[in-house]
Design an enzyme around this catalytic site. Structure first.
Site, PDB file in Angstrom:
ATOM      1  N   TYR A   1       0.862  -1.186   0.000  1.00 14.51           N
ATOM      2  CA  TYR A   1       0.000   0.000   0.000  1.00 14.51           C
ATOM      3  C   TYR A   1       0.889   1.224   0.000  1.00 14.51           C
ATOM      4  O   TYR A   1       1.809   1.332   0.817  1.00 14.51           O
ATOM      5  CB  TYR A   1      -0.915   0.008   1.227  1.00 14.51           C
ATOM      6  CG  TYR A   1      -1.829   1.211   1.256  1.00 14.51           C
ATOM      7  CD1 TYR A   1      -2.823   1.382   0.294  1.00 14.51           C
ATOM      8  CD2 TYR A   1      -1.684   2.193   2.242  1.00 14.51           C
ATOM      9  CE1 TYR A   1      -3.658   2.498   0.307  1.00 14.51           C
ATOM     10  CE2 TYR A   1      -2.520   3.307   2.266  1.00 14.51           C
ATOM     11  CZ  TYR A   1      -3.500   3.448   1.304  1.00 14.51           C
ATOM     12  OH  TYR A   1      -4.331   4.556   1.326  1.00 14.51           O
TER      13      TYR A   1
ATOM     14  N   ASP B   1       9.228   2.288   0.853  1.00 14.50           N
ATOM     15  CA  ASP B   1       8.131   3.012   1.470  1.00 14.50           C
ATOM     16  C   ASP B   1       8.091   2.608   2.948  1.00 14.50           C
ATOM     17  O   ASP B   1       7.558   1.574   3.316  1.00 14.50           O
ATOM     18  CB  ASP B   1       6.811   2.680   0.763  1.00 14.50           C
ATOM     19  CG  ASP B   1       5.631   3.454   1.359  1.00 14.50           C
ATOM     20  OD1 ASP B   1       5.840   4.171   2.362  1.00 14.50           O
ATOM     21  OD2 ASP B   1       4.516   3.326   0.833  1.00 14.50           O
TER      22      ASP B   1
ATOM     23  N   LYS C   1       3.464   8.874   9.121  1.00 14.15           N
ATOM     24  CA  LYS C   1       3.066   8.321  10.423  1.00 14.15           C
ATOM     25  C   LYS C   1       3.974   8.795  11.576  1.00 14.15           C
ATOM     26  O   LYS C   1       3.870   9.939  11.971  1.00 14.15           O
ATOM     27  CB  LYS C   1       2.945   6.806  10.306  1.00 14.15           C
ATOM     28  CG  LYS C   1       1.858   6.474   9.256  1.00 14.15           C
ATOM     29  CD  LYS C   1       1.322   5.079   9.208  1.00 14.15           C
ATOM     30  CE  LYS C   1       0.109   5.059   8.278  1.00 14.15           C
ATOM     31  NZ  LYS C   1       0.166   4.170   7.174  1.00 14.15           N
TER      32      LYS C   1
HETATM   33  C1  LIG Z   1      -0.256   4.687   5.667  1.00 10.99           C
HETATM   34  C2  LIG Z   1       0.620   4.392   4.500  1.00 10.99           C
HETATM   35  C3  LIG Z   1       0.692   5.248   3.391  1.00 10.99           C
HETATM   36  C4  LIG Z   1      -0.239   6.430   3.228  1.00 10.99           C
HETATM   37  O1  LIG Z   1      -0.042   7.387   4.192  1.00 10.99           O
HETATM   38  P1  LIG Z   1      -1.218   8.446   4.481  1.00 10.99           P
HETATM   39  O2  LIG Z   1      -0.636   9.372   5.508  1.00 10.99           O
HETATM   40  O3  LIG Z   1      -2.394   7.656   4.937  1.00 10.99           O
HETATM   41  O4  LIG Z   1      -1.494   9.147   3.192  1.00 10.99           O
HETATM   42  C5  LIG Z   1       1.610   4.977   2.403  1.00 10.99           C
HETATM   43  N1  LIG Z   1       2.427   3.903   2.493  1.00 10.99           N
HETATM   44  C6  LIG Z   1       2.391   3.064   3.537  1.00 10.99           C
HETATM   45  C7  LIG Z   1       3.338   1.919   3.599  1.00 10.99           C
HETATM   46  C8  LIG Z   1       1.472   3.277   4.565  1.00 10.99           C
HETATM   47  O5  LIG Z   1       1.406   2.420   5.583  1.00 10.99           O
END
Ligand SMILES: *Cc1c(COP(=O)(O)O)cnc(C)c1O
Length: 424
Positions: free
Chosen positions: A143, A235, A264
């Protein structure tokens, strides 16, 4: 358990917000989510006064829990009271950038943005701008936020938008491959090698039940991207400053990506994202380079203060020992319960991430297809409610992982294990 207030709030929300929520996954709870009134340590209290042990922790950002240490609170309050933003830089942006550069091995320069989605969107644009190529390779079940380049499903031969509103012609530049499948990656590089700007991957799939990389998978990605002049993007929006402590998952795995995306935890609970990496690449961002990137709220003083003080607190205290120890206790306890009561299930996770995945095919799931085959309806419709009835708040579905915070206690772990014992 009385939930009249949550139900009334949801009814009001439904008339003014699509699906009654501001982020799709929150509506996964049926018939309606509970509304939180406030956090308290490792717990949350809902609008009807029910208290839960909270293993969701904002879906990842809260490393310390809901009770922020004095110095974190003070810094946030100070920045908020001085006036929110100015349209010109402030010192605290430099402080947090220096901290990130000092602790994350691959990061020489960093640009702050406002969400993980914005970070991955900018990282993809940067990789394309730097290499002059169009395509990116992603892992199925990874994701990377709600953005055009990654809302793509299918495989590398038939990529298709996974959301309405994404043109097929965009999806064609994204090549999904199964996680942990070196052969599939070799194939896409054989076919598209000179047009692949980057491979973007989560070091550990954290939004799909928690799937760990196979031995050598990241080393392989590092090699094949280098061979073809493509970039490797980690990521680390979830794993950053959670797995591998302040060095992030890349230091744990000993891999040096070209670009890393953060979100985060680095904002200490406030909206944040960041793109870091080799100076020569990050400097391609405007104004030092030709890749446009900008944001009214980027580097927001309140966010920077919350992120910096959270990370400084973690550096000076036993935060990672605490959360990783409790993570071990949880996973250890869960393994015993699962072996006893549900040997067909898998306990997944590392450091302060954990999840019980309702499947096991001889071994733990190794990719998204394995997790997709889990008993996802039982997880969400039956099991989640059984845990909630015992005042344990787990993430909304089989796919999102769960987190230990500094505020959690051994008592929280024991009570949670008892609840699992009852529910599984
Ligand atoms: C949460 C998440 C995102 C997206 O971040 P948002 O602040 O919700 O836009 C992208 N990549 C990973 C791996 C994530 O866990």
């Amino acid at each position: 358990m009385n939930d009249d207030n949550s139900r009334d709030l949801y009814e009001r929300a439904l008339s003014v917000m699509p699906g009654g929520v501001n982020s799709a996954v929150r509506a996964a709870i049926e018939p309606y989510p509970f509304f939180v009134q406030k956090g308290d340590g490792g717990h949350v209290v809902d609008a009807d006064g029910n208290r839960y042990i909270d293993w969701v922790m904002g879906l990842g950002p809260l490393l310390l829990g809901h009770d922020l240490p004095e110095q974190v609170q003070a810094s946030i309050q100070q920045k908020a009271s001085e006036g929110p933003i100015y349209g010109t830089p402030t010192e605290i942006e430099v402080d947090l950038a220096e901290f990130v550069v000092r602790h994350v091995p691959s990061v020489e320069k960093v640009r702050f943005v406002n969400s993980g989605t914005e970070a991955t969107t900018s990282a993809v644009r940067l990789a394309r701008g730097y290499t002059g190529r169009n395509k990116i390779v992603v892992n199925q079940g990874g994701y990377h936020g709600a953005q055009e380049s990654t809302l793509v499903e299918g495989d590398h031969e038939n990529p298709a938008p996974s959301s309405a509103g994404v043109p097929q012609s965009f999806a064609e530049h994204t090549l999904p491959v199964p996680f942990n499948d070196e052969e599939a990656v070799r194939e896409v590089f054989e076919e598209h090698g000179d047009d692949i700007a980057a491979v973007m991957t989560e070091p550990i799939l954290g939004n799909y039940g928690i799937v760990e990389p196979a031995e050598g998978y990241h080393e392989f990605l590092r090699e094949i991207t280098e061979e073809h002049g493509s970039l490797l993007i980690f990521d680390e929006v979830i794993t950053g400053f959670r797995v591998g402590g302040l060095g992030c998952a890349q230091s744990e795995f000993g891999i040096t990506p070209d670009i890393t995306t953060f979100g985060k935890i680095v904002g200490g609970g406030f909206p944040v994202g960041a793109i870091g990496g080799r100076a020569e690449i990050i400097e391609q961002f405007a104004p030092s380079g030709p890749v446009f990137q900008a944001g009214t709220f980027s580097g927001h003083p309140v966010t920077m203060a919350a992120g910096l003080e959270t990370l400084k607190f973690a550096a000076a205290n036993d935060v990672y020992d605490h959360v990783n120890d409790l993570g071990d206790q949880l996973r250890g306890g869960l393994e015993e319960i699962v072996a006893d009561q549900a040997p067909e299930y898998t306990v997944a996770g590392t450091d302060s991430m954990f999840k019980v995945i309702f499947t096991r095919d001889g071994e733990a799931p190794t990719n998204a297809a394995d997790v997709q085959n889990a008993e996802t309806d039982r997880w969400r419709r039956v099991f989640w409610g059984q845990m909630k009835d015992q005042n344990v708040f787990l993430s909304q579905n089989q796919f999102e992982c769960q987190f230990v915070s500094y505020n959690h206690t051994e008592d929280d772990v024991e009570r949670t294990l008892e609840a699992y014992k009852d529910a599984l």
